[in-house]
Design a protein around this motif. Structure first.
Motif, PDB file in Angstrom:
ATOM      1  N   THR A 167     123.460 108.982  61.270  1.00  0.00           N
ATOM      2  CA  THR A 167     121.600 109.503  61.427  1.00  0.00           C
ATOM      3  C   THR A 167     121.297 109.986  62.223  1.00  0.00           C
ATOM      4  N   PHE A 168     122.152 110.777  63.182  1.00  0.00           N
ATOM      5  CA  PHE A 168     121.304 111.761  64.270  1.00  0.00           C
ATOM      6  C   PHE A 168     122.038 113.337  63.740  1.00  0.00           C
ATOM      7  N   GLU A 169     122.924 113.011  62.856  1.00  0.00           N
ATOM      8  CA  GLU A 169     123.408 113.916  62.822  1.00  0.00           C
ATOM      9  C   GLU A 169     122.652 114.946  62.596  1.00  0.00           C
ATOM     10  N   PHE A 170     122.533 113.883  61.219  1.00  0.00           N
ATOM     11  CA  PHE A 170     121.537 114.469  60.242  1.00  0.00           C
ATOM     12  C   PHE A 170     120.586 115.696  60.792  1.00  0.00           C
ATOM     13  N   GLY A 171     119.563 114.487  62.118  1.00  0.00           N
ATOM     14  CA  GLY A 171     118.781 115.632  61.664  1.00  0.00           C
ATOM     15  C   GLY A 171     119.134 116.678  63.080  1.00  0.00           C
ATOM     16  N   LEU A 172     120.250 116.914  63.746  1.00  0.00           N
ATOM     17  CA  LEU A 172     121.223 118.043  64.446  1.00  0.00           C
ATOM     18  C   LEU A 172     121.594 119.298  64.306  1.00  0.00           C
ATOM     19  N   ASN A 173     122.654 118.792  62.978  1.00  0.00           N
ATOM     20  CA  ASN A 173     123.236 119.442  62.695  1.00  0.00           C
ATOM     21  C   ASN A 173     123.310 119.843  61.698  1.00  0.00           C
ATOM     22  N   TRP A 174     122.001 119.076  60.762  1.00  0.00           N
ATOM     23  CA  TRP A 174     122.113 119.166  59.050  1.00  0.00           C
ATOM     24  C   TRP A 174     120.333 119.371  59.080  1.00  0.00           C
ATOM     25  N   GLY A 175     119.553 120.100  59.813  1.00  0.00           N
ATOM     26  CA  GLY A 175     118.292 119.833  59.884  1.00  0.00           C
ATOM     27  C   GLY A 175     117.100 120.325  58.875  1.00  0.00           C
ATOM     28  N   VAL A 176     118.018 121.209  58.077  1.00  0.00           N
ATOM     29  CA  VAL A 176     117.281 121.811  56.793  1.00  0.00           C
ATOM     30  C   VAL A 176     117.462 120.916  56.228  1.00  0.00           C
ATOM     31  N   ALA A 181     125.381 125.465  52.833  1.00  0.00           N
ATOM     32  CA  ALA A 181     124.953 127.215  53.474  1.00  0.00           C
ATOM     33  C   ALA A 181     123.596 126.658  53.518  1.00  0.00           C
ATOM     34  N   ASP A 182     122.763 126.436  53.456  1.00  0.00           N
ATOM     35  CA  ASP A 182     121.607 126.595  53.360  1.00  0.00           C
ATOM     36  C   ASP A 182     120.471 125.426  54.545  1.00  0.00           C
ATOM     37  N   ALA A 183     121.458 124.323  54.677  1.00  0.00           N
ATOM     38  CA  ALA A 183     121.272 122.978  54.804  1.00  0.00           C
ATOM     39  C   ALA A 183     121.013 123.312  56.337  1.00  0.00           C
ATOM     40  N   LEU A 184     122.047 124.323  57.027  1.00  0.00           N
ATOM     41  CA  LEU A 184     122.782 123.948  58.246  1.00  0.00           C
ATOM     42  C   LEU A 184     121.380 123.949  59.462  1.00  0.00           C
ATOM     43  N   SER A 185     121.124 123.516  60.006  1.00  0.00           N
ATOM     44  CA  SER A 185     120.362 123.824  61.772  1.00  0.00           C
ATOM     45  C   SER A 185     120.737 124.763  61.668  1.00  0.00           C
ATOM     46  N   HIS A 186     120.231 126.038  63.394  1.00  0.00           N
ATOM     47  CA  HIS A 186     120.353 126.948  64.194  1.00  0.00           C
ATOM     48  C   HIS A 186     121.303 126.214  64.288  1.00  0.00           C
ATOM     49  N   LEU A 187     122.299 126.153  64.552  1.00  0.00           N
ATOM     50  CA  LEU A 187     122.880 126.353  65.482  1.00  0.00           C
ATOM     51  C   LEU A 187     124.294 127.882  65.507  1.00  0.00           C
TER      52      LEU A 187
END
Length: 452
Positions: free
Chosen positions: A76-85, A396-402
């Motif tokens: 659940t946290f990973e959704f927000g951290l890695n996949w913020g978009v 590719a468009d769903a990732l956070s700015h990592l």
């Protein structure tokens, strides 16, 4: 936009955390149902054998349940951290669905699991049976909500899209989306089957090792497991075929990848392929002529199986993962079906508990269900690529700015942490199984009397 390396590392991280998490519900959902059934049987019959079974399996269930909850929370946290978009885009839909899972399923489990695990001697047996059924209901509800959310990502429906964000339009259509009606029964059967192999394999081990004090326990557990498998395996094949038919209509590229053909010129069933993605061909292909067409319901055996080149290049999933993920699931399912059938025949011939060759094979089949579920999820998730919400939002468009370094650091940390937790869990199971079930509190009733 994140770099391709950061995207690939984040995909690996999510795949590893998802596979690690799924290995626990693959066992605990079915074990929770078993615990509820045997505790109810103890209340109704007073036979201490059922109490002995309950005491043993609740130990393994408890640790697996705890690790499953922790691993699910991490995702659940990973959704927000890695996949913020992604989280921003699907939040109004998926966020609500996962929130309902927490409110209904997790709270139900949390409210009763203490009574189920520690209530013996403190509350009445029928209260423990009620608590066990509540926990089992919670695990089934959790499976329902999670499958609803994931199926919506496979086949989104019932939404409106505004400024790159999905908003609920019809909640019934969202929750009972078309993919859900196929994938939910398929997955529910899978977790029940997986737990049955786990219970049956460990029970067979006591018989193989001649642990005579555990014979009544092992015989009853093995009988329950094989009885469940004899009923559920044929039904699972029906739903598996129905799910593949649905997928062929809604995600044709996934079906093309799992068949392992590039050109539409083969009517056979591929056993082994070595794909060359860049050239759009197979460097090696071992196929059974005509079988692919027959499996596709063409009894003449002449129809050609669709190839992946039919799909646009930028919409093709990775053939390697889809093909071999499906083969792992399918071939293990065939082995499970044959073993369950053999067990049924031995049971009818009254040789089930004496056939050492079959019992040894049952021990080897202990992890079969978990491996098959893992292969199925690899097929479902990698076959959906390059989409995270099929046809609407690319991965590719769903990732956070990592940065690549950030993604590599968290991936390394997760691999080390999960490898440690997995080793601890496996070691705990091995120690618990070797210790064996506790002695029954009173003489066992009926024909399952202890063997001298």
């Amino acid at each position: 936009m994140a770099s391709p390396a950061a995207i690939e590392l984040s995909r690996w991280q999510f795949a590893i955390t998802a596979i690690f998490h799924m290995s626990f519900p693959a066992l605990t959902v079915g074990l929770s149902v078993l615990l509820a059934v045997v505790q109810t049987a103890y209340v109704r019959t007073g036979n201490p054998l059922y109490q002995q079974i309950f005491r043993f399996w609740k130990k393994i269930f408890a640790v697996g349940f705890g690790l499953g909850v922790v691993a699910g929370t991490v995702m659940t946290f990973e959704f927000g951290l890695n996949w913020g978009v992604f989280a921003h885009a699907v939040g109004p839909v998926i966020g609500v669905t996962i929130g309902m899972e927490v409110i209904t399923a997790f709270f139900l489990e949390a409210g009763f699991i203490g009574v189920m695990l520690y209530g013996e001697g403190r509350v009445k047996p029928r209260t423990m049976a009620l608590a066990s059924w509540m926990v089992a209901s919670g695990t089934l509800l959790s499976t329902t909500w999670i499958l609803s959310a994931n199926s919506w990502m496979q086949d989104p429906a019932g939404y409106t899209e505004t400024a790159g964000q999905f908003h609920p339009g019809d909640w019934m259509t969202i929750l009972l989306n078309p993919a859900f009606t196929y994938r939910f029964p398929h997955m529910l059967l899978a977790v029940l089957i997986s737990a049955s192999w786990f219970v049956g394999g460990i029970s067979a081990w006591y018989l193989v090792k001649q642990r005579r004090a555990a014979f009544p326990f092992a015989r009853r557990c093995l009988s329950i497991a094989l009885g469940v498998l004899a009923i559920l395996m044929p039904i699972q094949f029906y739903y598996g075929d129905a799910t593949a038919g649905f997928m062929a209509q809604h995600q044709p590229a996934k079906l093309q990848a799992l068949e392992g053909n590039w050109q539409t010129d083969n009517n056979g069933y591929n056993l082994v392929v070595i794909p060359d993605t860049g050239q759009g061909k197979n460097d090696l292909r071992i196929t059974v002529p005509h079988l692919g067409a027959v499996i596709g319901h063409d009894l003449t055996g002449e129809a050609h199986v669709p190839g992946l080149l039919q799909s646009p290049p930028d919409e093709r999933p990775n053939m390697w993962s889809v093909f071999y993920g499906f083969r792992a699931m399918y071939f293990i399912a065939l082995a499970m079906f044959a073993t369950a059938l053999a067990g049924l025949v031995l049971r009818l011939r009254r040789r089930l508990f004496d056939s050492r060759r079959f019992l040894r094979w049952m021990v080897w089949m202990t992890p079969a269900g978990v491996i098959a579920i893992t292969g199925g999820w690899i097929t479902a998730e990698t076959g959906r690529q390059p989409w995270v919400v099929y046809g609407k939002l690319r991965t590719a468009d769903a990732l956070s700015h990592l940065t690549t370094a950030e993604a590599a650091t968290t991936l390394t940390a997760f691999v080390l942490l999960y490898a440690t937790l997995l080793a601890i869990w496996v070691r705990y199971i091995v120690r618990t199984v070797k210790a064996g079930p506790e002695a029954p509190a009173a003489p066992i009733l009926g024909k399952e009397a202890p063997v001298a």
